[in-house]
Design an enzyme around this catalytic site. Structure first.
Site, short mmCIF file in Angstrom:
data_model
loop_
_atom_site.label_atom_id
_atom_site.label_comp_id
_atom_site.label_asym_id
_atom_site.label_seq_id
_atom_site.Cartn_x
_atom_site.Cartn_y
_atom_site.Cartn_z
N SER A 121 0.84 -1.19 0.00
CA SER A 121 0.00 0.00 0.00
C SER A 121 0.88 1.25 0.00
O SER A 121 1.74 1.40 -0.86
CB SER A 121 -0.97 -0.03 1.20
OG SER A 121 -2.01 0.90 1.04
N GLU A 218 -1.35 -2.93 -8.32
CA GLU A 218 -2.59 -3.17 -7.58
C GLU A 218 -3.01 -1.86 -6.94
O GLU A 218 -2.23 -0.91 -6.89
CB GLU A 218 -2.41 -4.28 -6.53
CG GLU A 218 -1.38 -3.97 -5.45
CD GLU A 218 -1.95 -3.27 -4.23
OE1 GLU A 218 -3.16 -3.44 -3.94
OE2 GLU A 218 -1.20 -2.53 -3.57
N HIS A 280 -4.26 -5.72 -1.65
CA HIS A 280 -5.20 -5.48 -0.56
C HIS A 280 -6.28 -6.55 -0.43
O HIS A 280 -7.30 -6.34 0.21
CB HIS A 280 -5.88 -4.12 -0.75
CG HIS A 280 -4.97 -2.94 -0.56
ND1 HIS A 280 -4.07 -2.54 -1.53
CD2 HIS A 280 -4.82 -2.08 0.47
CE1 HIS A 280 -3.42 -1.47 -1.10
NE2 HIS A 280 -3.85 -1.17 0.10
#
Length: 310
Positions: A121, A218, A280
């Site tokens: 992230s 992602e 995630h």
């Protein structure tokens, strides 16, 4: 042909029982009970775990930060420069690495030698910084105070094997993986969270190009037009020129992106594999960045040439 700019990186050593690990929060705050639960899980693997002072804090000025920028940078730096520490594990992502990363004394970290870094992230910006400043392989994997690490056995186990038995997880795939564009390509893994990669473009810590790389992408909780914007920005800047292949992870809680990804990536002339299962999502896999690998989109595999850690 565009010269390759993505080269294999130095691999930190694998972990063994008794190694010291420090949990840090370079981005957003995490509840103290979740931080301690994550620390206990890591301890159950035989690791000696400590928690950095700011990991459970919250900035009095900006509640989305785990302490002020200087404090978060100092905690990360202190953990890395401790000669007894083998790995630095991030508690969570959120936002904040880009505020603290230029406050880190990277020369001191270089002198301290290789360590393992784990996170994803917002930690994508820290992966990029470690790549550009230190030339080290890092692990795009679950963070210690997150739901996926604490309550998803498969996610935690894949990270454990990557840390302790990296030769056992050199073939990466998932039951959902499927080719968007078929073919086979060789290159060095790089990437992470799409929005962070776009945000790092043109900075001192951002990777200058994806040329020669197998690009992992992602993201989470994004509108389709924003994903379109990030990819278009990477295309227009020339950052994607010469990329060897693209591997897509999860788009958790994003608007539908299947057609969009085909549109923005399908004409690059390289293999594209979707839904490899990193990011995630539940049961996320750990993917090393900086490792030479072979992407076989038709077989739905990403095979690491060498183990993630030495």
């Amino acid at each position: 042909m565009t010269a390759s700019s993505v080269k294999p990186l130095q691999r930190p050593r694998r972990l063994t029982e008794g190694d010291r690990v420090v949990i840090v929060s370079p981005s957003g705050p995490a509840p103290r009970d979740r931080i301690e639960s994550g620390a206990e899980l890591l301890r159950s693997w035989g690791l000696d775990v400590t928690v950095a002072s700011s990991a459970g804090e919250r900035s009095p000025r900006f509640s989305y930060l785990a302490g002020d920028d200087d404090v978060r940078a100092a905690d990360f730096e202190a953990a890395w420069c401790d000669p007894d520490v083998a790995a630095v594990v991030c508690a969570r992502g959120g936002y904040g690495v880009q505020r603290m990363v230029d406050r880190v004394d990277w020369e001191a970290l270089r002198t301290a030698g290789p360590k393992v870094l784990v996170g994803y992230s917002d930690i994508t910006a820290l992966h990029s910084a470690v790549t550009t400043h230190l030339g080290l392989v890092t692990l795009h994997g679950p963070m210690s105070a997150t739901e996926v690490f604490l309550n998803d056995v498969a996610s935690a186990e894949h990270l454990r094997r990557t840390l302790f038995e990296p030769e056992s997880v050199q073939t990466l795939t998932s039951e959902w993986a499927r080719p968007v564009v078929g073919g086979r390509a060789e290159g060095v893994t790089l990437g992470g969270c799409l929005s962070l990669l776009a945000g790092e473009l043109g900075t001192a810590t951002g990777m200058p190009s994806a040329s020669g790389g197998l690009l992992l992408l992602e993201d989470v909780d994004e509108k389709a037009y924003r994903i379109d914007g990030y990819l278009t920005h990477l295309r227009r800047s020339g950052w994607l020129d010469g990329v060897a292949g693209v591997v897509l992870g999860s788009w958790q809680d994003c608007e539908p992106v299947t057609e969009l990804l085909q549109d923005r990536l399908g004409d690059l002339g390289v293999p594209v594999l979707a839904d490899l299962g990193f990011g995630h999502c539940p049961s996320t896999i750990t993917v090393p960045l900086g490792i030479p690998a072979t992407l076989d989109a038709d077989a739905s595999t990403l095979v690491l040439d060498v183990p993630a850690l030495a």
